[in-house]
Design a protein around this motif. Structure first.
Motif, PDB file in Angstrom:
ATOM      1  N   ASP A 148       0.822  -1.210   0.000  1.00 53.30           N
ATOM      2  CA  ASP A 148       0.000   0.000   0.000  1.00 53.30           C
ATOM      3  C   ASP A 148       0.857   1.262   0.000  1.00 53.30           C
ATOM      4  O   ASP A 148       0.534   2.247  -0.675  1.00 53.30           O
ATOM      5  CB  ASP A 148      -0.949   0.016   1.200  1.00 53.30           C
ATOM      6  N   LYS A 149       1.962   1.229   0.759  1.00 60.22           N
ATOM      7  CA  LYS A 149       2.870   2.388   0.783  1.00 60.22           C
ATOM      8  C   LYS A 149       3.424   2.673  -0.604  1.00 60.22           C
ATOM      9  O   LYS A 149       3.470   3.826  -1.047  1.00 60.22           O
ATOM     10  CB  LYS A 149       4.041   2.124   1.734  1.00 60.22           C
ATOM     11  N   LEU A 150       3.868   1.628  -1.291  1.00 57.30           N
ATOM     12  CA  LEU A 150       4.426   1.803  -2.629  1.00 57.30           C
ATOM     13  C   LEU A 150       3.360   2.290  -3.611  1.00 57.30           C
ATOM     14  O   LEU A 150       3.632   3.176  -4.442  1.00 57.30           O
ATOM     15  CB  LEU A 150       5.055   0.496  -3.119  1.00 57.30           C
ATOM     16  N   LEU A 151       2.157   1.757  -3.529  1.00 54.35           N
ATOM     17  CA  LEU A 151       1.081   2.210  -4.404  1.00 54.35           C
ATOM     18  C   LEU A 151       0.732   3.673  -4.142  1.00 54.35           C
ATOM     19  O   LEU A 151       0.488   4.444  -5.077  1.00 54.35           O
ATOM     20  CB  LEU A 151      -0.159   1.326  -4.248  1.00 54.35           C
ATOM     21  N   LYS A 152       0.727   4.083  -2.869  1.00 53.18           N
ATOM     22  CA  LYS A 152       0.471   5.484  -2.541  1.00 53.18           C
ATOM     23  C   LYS A 152       1.559   6.384  -3.141  1.00 53.18           C
ATOM     24  O   LYS A 152       1.268   7.475  -3.637  1.00 53.18           O
ATOM     25  CB  LYS A 152       0.400   5.686  -1.026  1.00 53.18           C
ATOM     26  N   GLN A 153       2.802   5.930  -3.091  1.00 54.70           N
ATOM     27  CA  GLN A 153       3.889   6.713  -3.666  1.00 54.70           C
ATOM     28  C   GLN A 153       3.709   6.862  -5.172  1.00 54.70           C
ATOM     29  O   GLN A 153       3.935   7.942  -5.736  1.00 54.70           O
ATOM     30  CB  GLN A 153       5.235   6.094  -3.329  1.00 54.70           C
ATOM     31  N   ILE A 154       3.271   5.794  -5.836  1.00 55.17           N
ATOM     32  CA  ILE A 154       2.989   5.866  -7.278  1.00 55.17           C
ATOM     33  C   ILE A 154       1.855   6.864  -7.524  1.00 55.17           C
ATOM     34  O   ILE A 154       1.919   7.689  -8.438  1.00 55.17           O
ATOM     35  CB  ILE A 154       2.650   4.463  -7.832  1.00 55.17           C
ATOM     36  N   GLY A 155       0.823   6.804  -6.692  1.00 55.94           N
ATOM     37  CA  GLY A 155      -0.292   7.752  -6.810  1.00 55.94           C
ATOM     38  C   GLY A 155       0.166   9.188  -6.617  1.00 55.94           C
ATOM     39  O   GLY A 155      -0.260  10.097  -7.346  1.00 55.94           O
ATOM     40  N   LEU A 156       1.044   9.413  -5.647  1.00 56.49           N
ATOM     41  CA  LEU A 156       1.566  10.765  -5.412  1.00 56.49           C
ATOM     42  C   LEU A 156       2.386  11.262  -6.594  1.00 56.49           C
ATOM     43  O   LEU A 156       2.299  12.440  -6.979  1.00 56.49           O
ATOM     44  CB  LEU A 156       2.407  10.799  -4.134  1.00 56.49           C
ATOM     45  N   LEU A 157       3.176  10.370  -7.203  1.00 59.83           N
ATOM     46  CA  LEU A 157       3.945  10.755  -8.389  1.00 59.83           C
ATOM     47  C   LEU A 157       3.007  11.136  -9.533  1.00 59.83           C
ATOM     48  O   LEU A 157       3.270  12.090 -10.277  1.00 59.83           O
ATOM     49  CB  LEU A 157       4.899   9.635  -8.797  1.00 59.83           C
ATOM     50  N   ALA A 158       1.895  10.428  -9.668  1.00 56.67           N
ATOM     51  CA  ALA A 158       0.910  10.756 -10.694  1.00 56.67           C
ATOM     52  C   ALA A 158       0.299  12.132 -10.421  1.00 56.67           C
ATOM     53  O   ALA A 158       0.097  12.925 -11.353  1.00 56.67           O
ATOM     54  CB  ALA A 158      -0.178   9.684 -10.750  1.00 56.67           C
ATOM     55  N   LEU A 159       0.028  12.422  -9.158  1.00 57.76           N
ATOM     56  CA  LEU A 159      -0.502  13.742  -8.803  1.00 57.76           C
ATOM     57  C   LEU A 159       0.491  14.848  -9.150  1.00 57.76           C
ATOM     58  O   LEU A 159       0.100  15.913  -9.651  1.00 57.76           O
ATOM     59  CB  LEU A 159      -0.849  13.791  -7.311  1.00 57.76           C
ATOM     60  N   VAL A 160       1.776  14.608  -8.890  1.00 57.29           N
ATOM     61  CA  VAL A 160       2.810  15.603  -9.213  1.00 57.29           C
ATOM     62  C   VAL A 160       2.860  15.831 -10.720  1.00 57.29           C
ATOM     63  O   VAL A 160       2.894  16.976 -11.186  1.00 57.29           O
ATOM     64  CB  VAL A 160       4.198  15.168  -8.675  1.00 57.29           C
ATOM     65  N   LEU A 161       2.858  14.746 -11.499  1.00 62.13           N
ATOM     66  CA  LEU A 161       2.868  14.882 -12.961  1.00 62.13           C
ATOM     67  C   LEU A 161       1.658  15.683 -13.445  1.00 62.13           C
ATOM     68  O   LEU A 161       1.782  16.565 -14.309  1.00 62.13           O
ATOM     69  CB  LEU A 161       2.874  13.507 -13.631  1.00 62.13           C
ATOM     70  N   ALA A 162       0.493  15.370 -12.911  1.00 58.23           N
ATOM     71  CA  ALA A 162      -0.727  16.056 -13.319  1.00 58.23           C
ATOM     72  C   ALA A 162      -0.681  17.540 -12.956  1.00 58.23           C
ATOM     73  O   ALA A 162      -1.180  18.386 -13.705  1.00 58.23           O
ATOM     74  CB  ALA A 162      -1.944  15.385 -12.679  1.00 58.23           C
ATOM     75  N   GLU A 163      -0.065  17.840 -11.846  1.00 54.49           N
ATOM     76  CA  GLU A 163       0.060  19.246 -11.436  1.00 54.49           C
ATOM     77  C   GLU A 163       1.040  20.001 -12.328  1.00 54.49           C
ATOM     78  O   GLU A 163       0.840  21.176 -12.632  1.00 54.49           O
ATOM     79  CB  GLU A 163       0.528  19.322  -9.979  1.00 54.49           C
TER      80      GLU A 163
END
Length: 174
Positions: free
Chosen positions: A105-120
């Motif tokens: 779950d931690k790793l998946l959250k980190q992937i999600g956060l990276l996606a948020l950064v890219l989108a921003e």
């Protein structure tokens, strides 16, 4: 659960150190260990000590905690007496231990956060106000395809898209 490289690189171990390592704990100094050792460590120590006495390898009254064993013997002791289901932390393991649900779950959250950064950073990676997992996965896949990375397994577009989506969902759910 892991043992630091300091303990893996030693040439000799006391039975007390072996007992801690066998049960997945970093060894402690003898005085602290006598008062605060987990029950699994104490049981492991007593079992091995009693077998050594019963087999005549040491005599009653010998300060067992002071006897040192070469690493090869420590590995054998852990293999023979170690708790079921525990890896032998002194062995060089080539097998990958499975991730716990929490680690995954931690790793998946980190992937999600990276996606948020890219989108921003770029509207190219947005769909409305949310990250566009499809576009991110497509662009990441094109980078992967252009490289000679040996560990490409599991990095296809659908796996990337799923990981991004799961990571974003975990971030929303927490």
């Amino acid at each position: 659960m892991a043992i630091s490289q300091f303990w893996k690189d030693r040439e000799y171990y006391t039975l007390l150190e072996i007992s801690f390592i066998a049960c997945g704990y970093e060894p402690q100094n003898e005085n602290l260990a006598n008062e605060h050792a987990p029950a699994s460590v104490v049981n492991f120590f007593r079992t091995v000590r009693d077998d050594l006495i019963n087999n005549g390898e040491i005599t009653q009254g010998v300060r067992v905690k002071r006897i040192t064993y070469p690493k090869e013997d420590a590995i054998k002791i852990i293999d023979y007496y170690g708790p079921t289901g525990f890896p032998n932390f002194l062995k060089e393991s080539t097998e990958q231990l499975p991730l716990t649900d929490n680690e995954r779950d931690k790793l998946l959250k980190q992937i999600g956060l990276l996606a948020l950064v890219l989108a921003e950073k770029s509207s190219r990676y947005k769909r409305g106000e949310k990250p566009n997992a499809n576009q991110i996965a497509t662009d990441v896949q094109s980078i992967i395809d252009a490289t000679e990375l040996p560990g490409k397994k599991g990095t296809g577009s659908s796996e990337l898209r799923d990981s991004i989506s799961q990571g974003l969902k975990l971030l929303r759910d927490d």
